[in-house]
Write an enzyme that holds these catalytic residues in place. Structure first.
Site, PDB file in Angstrom:
ATOM      1  N   ARG A   1       0.713  -1.177  -0.164  1.00 60.64           N
ATOM      2  CA  ARG A   1       0.339  -0.394   0.193  1.00 60.64           C
ATOM      3  C   ARG A   1       1.048   1.156  -0.113  1.00 60.64           C
ATOM      4  O   ARG A   1       0.385   2.039  -0.508  1.00 60.64           O
ATOM      5  CB  ARG A   1      -0.673  -0.275   1.201  1.00 60.64           C
TER       6      ARG A   1
ATOM      7  N   LYS B   1       3.764  -4.088  12.896  1.00 57.73           N
ATOM      8  CA  LYS B   1       2.738  -4.719  12.528  1.00 57.73           C
ATOM      9  C   LYS B   1       3.989  -4.817  11.371  1.00 57.73           C
ATOM     10  O   LYS B   1       3.979  -4.851  10.371  1.00 57.73           O
ATOM     11  CB  LYS B   1       1.966  -3.584  12.182  1.00 57.73           C
TER      12      LYS B   1
END
Length: 291
Positions: free
Chosen positions: A138, A161
């Site tokens: 992304r 993450k």
């Protein structure tokens, strides 16, 4: 320790695109009742890119207020300008968030040294636990394991993450990083195996729709109970796939709306789920017992 199923919470909106604060409070209570282990407010799934600064901070404040310390609240405060990330992180701390999640700077494609200095600057500016967030699909920017390991030495950077879906990254970061550095999956499809291999949970899109099962799966996987974790995850495989049939959070918001928890609201340039995709998402919801 923050661990388990951490929902990347969708941000409820009215059909006009205005924030729906009543539904936000209801959504938080739903997750607490269902066993969600932590709530991520205004992460990228929460449409952080299309909320203005005031709205961004208001959502964090409302979530903290509604949670009332019952589970950790992680505020999404990443930005592609370091000064903006510092400002959002500072305001999240003032609002009472327990930690912050900072996506890698998107579009401008910094070098690894630039990423290191960016995150180090935010961590040194705001004394709150911070979680790195790597999602190159992304952002067009990949935070490499060596850089994550360097950043693990910064005292208030507590974990990452990792959303590449590449399980080899887990072993590499665990080997290189400071002991105690926490690894969270950002890829629902591989989260079960990620936790079985030493990850401490998942920051999850699927948890918006099936929070109880995600909590149970994570608990079993973190405890090393492979057969139990895999049996639960089998019920979730449809959601792991179909919630990305169109760009996140389009399918997730449609699914949560079908559950009666939010209105039919999303902000441009995102649009409501294409009707031709509805049957596939509905079938996945039924498989998981969400409908």
């Amino acid at each position: 320790m923050i661990q388990g199923s951490m929902v990347a919470l969708v941000t409820p909106m009215m059909e006009t695109g205005a924030l729906d604060t009543a539904s936000l409070r209801k959504l938080v209570e739903f997750h607490l009742e269902q066993g969600t282990d932590a709530i991520v407010a205004v992460g990228t799934t929460g449409e952080s890119a299309t909320l203005d600064e005031g709205e961004h901070c208001e959502v964090i404040r409302l979530v903290v207020e509604q949670v009332r310390g019952r589970v950790p609240v992680i505020a999404g405060t990443g930005a592609n300008a370091t000064s903006e990330a510092i400002n959002l992180t500072r305001k999240a701390k003032e609002a009472g968030a327990d930690a912050c999640l900072l996506v890698t700077p998107y579009y401008n494609k910094p070098t690894q040294e630039g990423l290191y200095l960016h995150y180090k600057a935010v961590a040194e500016a705001v004394a709150i636990p911070q979680i790195l967030y790597n999602v190159p699909g992304r952002t067009a920017c990949d935070l490499l394991p060596e850089t994550a390991a360097r950043l693990s030495e910064v005292p208030n950077i507590i974990g990452i993450k990792e959303a590449t879906g590449n399980l080899d990254r887990l072993a590499e970061i665990l080997k290189l990083a400071k002991p105690g550095f926490l690894l969270y999956s950002g890829d629902d499809a591989t989260a079960c195996e990620f936790c079985l291999r030493g990850g401490k949970g998942v920051i999850s899109v699927t948890a918006n729709v099936a929070p109880k099962l995600m909590h149970e799966m994570c608990s079993a996987a973190i405890a090393g109970e492979r057969s139990a974790a895999e049996a639960i995850d089998a019920k979730l495989q449809g959601l792991h796939k179909e919630l990305f049939i169109e760009s996140n959070p389009i399918p997730a918001k449609w699914a949560v709306q079908q559950m009666g928890l939010i209105a039919r609201g999303i902000r441009l340039p995102l649009t409501w789920l294409t009707p031709g995709c509805e049957a596939r998402v509905r079938a996945a919801m039924q498989q998981a017992g969400a409908l």
